[in-house]
Design a protein around this motif. Sequence first.
Motif, PDB file in Angstrom:
ATOM      1  N   GLU A   1     -16.107   9.457  -7.415  1.00 31.69           N
ATOM      2  CA  GLU A   1     -16.757   9.474  -8.738  1.00 31.69           C
ATOM      3  C   GLU A   1     -17.454   8.159  -9.059  1.00 31.69           C
ATOM      4  O   GLU A   1     -18.451   8.146  -9.761  1.00 31.69           O
ATOM      5  N   ASN A   2     -16.895   7.053  -8.568  1.00 28.74           N
ATOM      6  CA  ASN A   2     -17.409   5.730  -8.925  1.00 28.74           C
ATOM      7  C   ASN A   2     -18.145   5.038  -7.787  1.00 28.74           C
ATOM      8  O   ASN A   2     -18.427   3.843  -7.876  1.00 28.74           O
ATOM      9  N   ASN A   3     -18.407   5.780  -6.724  1.00 28.71           N
ATOM     10  CA  ASN A   3     -19.147   5.247  -5.582  1.00 28.71           C
ATOM     11  C   ASN A   3     -18.540   3.934  -5.077  1.00 28.71           C
ATOM     12  O   ASN A   3     -19.215   2.920  -4.946  1.00 28.71           O
ATOM     13  N   MET A   4     -17.217   3.984  -4.810  1.00 29.30           N
ATOM     14  CA  MET A   4     -16.527   2.800  -4.277  1.00 29.30           C
ATOM     15  C   MET A   4     -15.649   3.241  -3.117  1.00 29.30           C
ATOM     16  O   MET A   4     -15.379   4.439  -2.966  1.00 29.30           O
ATOM     17  N   ASP A   5     -15.231   2.293  -2.295  1.00 35.17           N
ATOM     18  CA  ASP A   5     -14.335   2.669  -1.202  1.00 35.17           C
ATOM     19  C   ASP A   5     -12.922   2.873  -1.754  1.00 35.17           C
ATOM     20  O   ASP A   5     -12.629   2.537  -2.895  1.00 35.17           O
ATOM     21  N   LYS A   6     -12.058   3.446  -0.920  1.00 38.41           N
ATOM     22  CA  LYS A   6     -10.706   3.793  -1.380  1.00 38.41           C
ATOM     23  C   LYS A   6      -9.893   2.563  -1.777  1.00 38.41           C
ATOM     24  O   LYS A   6      -9.114   2.611  -2.718  1.00 38.41           O
ATOM     25  N   LYS A   7     -10.096   1.454  -1.051  1.00 37.03           N
ATOM     26  CA  LYS A   7      -9.355   0.224  -1.386  1.00 37.03           C
ATOM     27  C   LYS A   7      -9.755  -0.265  -2.776  1.00 37.03           C
ATOM     28  O   LYS A   7      -8.897  -0.606  -3.601  1.00 37.03           O
ATOM     29  N   ALA A   8     -11.043  -0.265  -3.061  1.00 38.91           N
ATOM     30  CA  ALA A   8     -11.523  -0.692  -4.379  1.00 38.91           C
ATOM     31  C   ALA A   8     -11.021   0.268  -5.462  1.00 38.91           C
ATOM     32  O   ALA A   8     -10.625  -0.158  -6.550  1.00 38.91           O
ATOM     33  N   ALA A   9     -11.018   1.566  -5.164  1.00 37.46           N
ATOM     34  CA  ALA A   9     -10.534   2.553  -6.129  1.00 37.46           C
ATOM     35  C   ALA A   9      -9.049   2.359  -6.402  1.00 37.46           C
ATOM     36  O   ALA A   9      -8.598   2.455  -7.546  1.00 37.46           O
ATOM     37  N   SER A  10      -8.293   2.064  -5.355  1.00 36.55           N
ATOM     38  CA  SER A  10      -6.862   1.823  -5.511  1.00 36.55           C
ATOM     39  C   SER A  10      -6.620   0.585  -6.384  1.00 36.55           C
ATOM     40  O   SER A  10      -5.798   0.611  -7.303  1.00 36.55           O
ATOM     41  N   GLU A  11      -7.354  -0.485  -6.127  1.00 31.52           N
ATOM     42  CA  GLU A  11      -7.226  -1.709  -6.924  1.00 31.52           C
ATOM     43  C   GLU A  11      -7.608  -1.441  -8.378  1.00 31.52           C
ATOM     44  O   GLU A  11      -6.966  -1.933  -9.309  1.00 31.52           O
ATOM     45  N   PHE A  12      -8.657  -0.646  -8.582  1.00 33.41           N
ATOM     46  CA  PHE A  12      -9.107  -0.269  -9.914  1.00 33.41           C
ATOM     47  C   PHE A  12      -7.999   0.488 -10.652  1.00 33.41           C
ATOM     48  O   PHE A  12      -7.664   0.169 -11.794  1.00 33.41           O
ATOM     49  N   LEU A  13      -7.400   1.478  -9.981  1.00 35.26           N
ATOM     50  CA  LEU A  13      -6.342   2.285 -10.605  1.00 35.26           C
ATOM     51  C   LEU A  13      -5.106   1.442 -10.924  1.00 35.26           C
ATOM     52  O   LEU A  13      -4.531   1.576 -12.004  1.00 35.26           O
ATOM     53  N   TYR A  14      -4.713   0.584 -10.000  1.00 38.97           N
ATOM     54  CA  TYR A  14      -3.548  -0.276 -10.247  1.00 38.97           C
ATOM     55  C   TYR A  14      -3.847  -1.322 -11.323  1.00 38.97           C
ATOM     56  O   TYR A  14      -2.937  -1.770 -12.018  1.00 38.97           O
ATOM     57  N   GLY A  15      -5.117  -1.687 -11.475  1.00 42.56           N
ATOM     58  CA  GLY A  15      -5.493  -2.586 -12.564  1.00 42.56           C
ATOM     59  C   GLY A  15      -5.301  -1.911 -13.921  1.00 42.56           C
ATOM     60  O   GLY A  15      -4.898  -2.550 -14.896  1.00 42.56           O
ATOM     61  N   LEU A  16      -5.582  -0.604 -13.977  1.00 38.76           N
ATOM     62  CA  LEU A  16      -5.414   0.147 -15.226  1.00 38.76           C
ATOM     63  C   LEU A  16      -3.956   0.504 -15.478  1.00 38.76           C
ATOM     64  O   LEU A  16      -3.486   0.479 -16.616  1.00 38.76           O
TER      65      LEU A  16
END
Length: 111
Positions: free
Chosen positions: A74-89
């Motif tokens: 959805e956010n045009n990012m790799d899985k590592k970046a998405a994981s960091e994003f989710l854990y940031g939230l």
Amino acid sequence: MGIEFNGVCYETDENGYLINLDDWSEDLAKILAEGEEIDMTEEHWNIVRFLRRYYDEYQIAPAVKVLTKAIAAENNMDKKAASEFLYGLFPKGPGLQACKVAGLPKPTGCV
């Protein structure tokens, strides 16, 4: 166990997850988020809404791996970046905390 909000007691399990999924509202989600020490932003709401749509369709909360993959796409990012994003939230675990705020059952496989 339960959460009292606007003069109504909402039943929860021993981990604070709503027993009756139909009790959920965005106002109640804010109370659940406060209990998790989360300040809801639009990014948090996007994750919560995604989880609720997914649950409506599949009748199960997505595994963190599925959530991460969807958010990456959805956010045009790799899985590592998405994981960091989710854990940031949701620092205590996107599956556990996000599902709780979304009024969904504790995800399978989460301890």
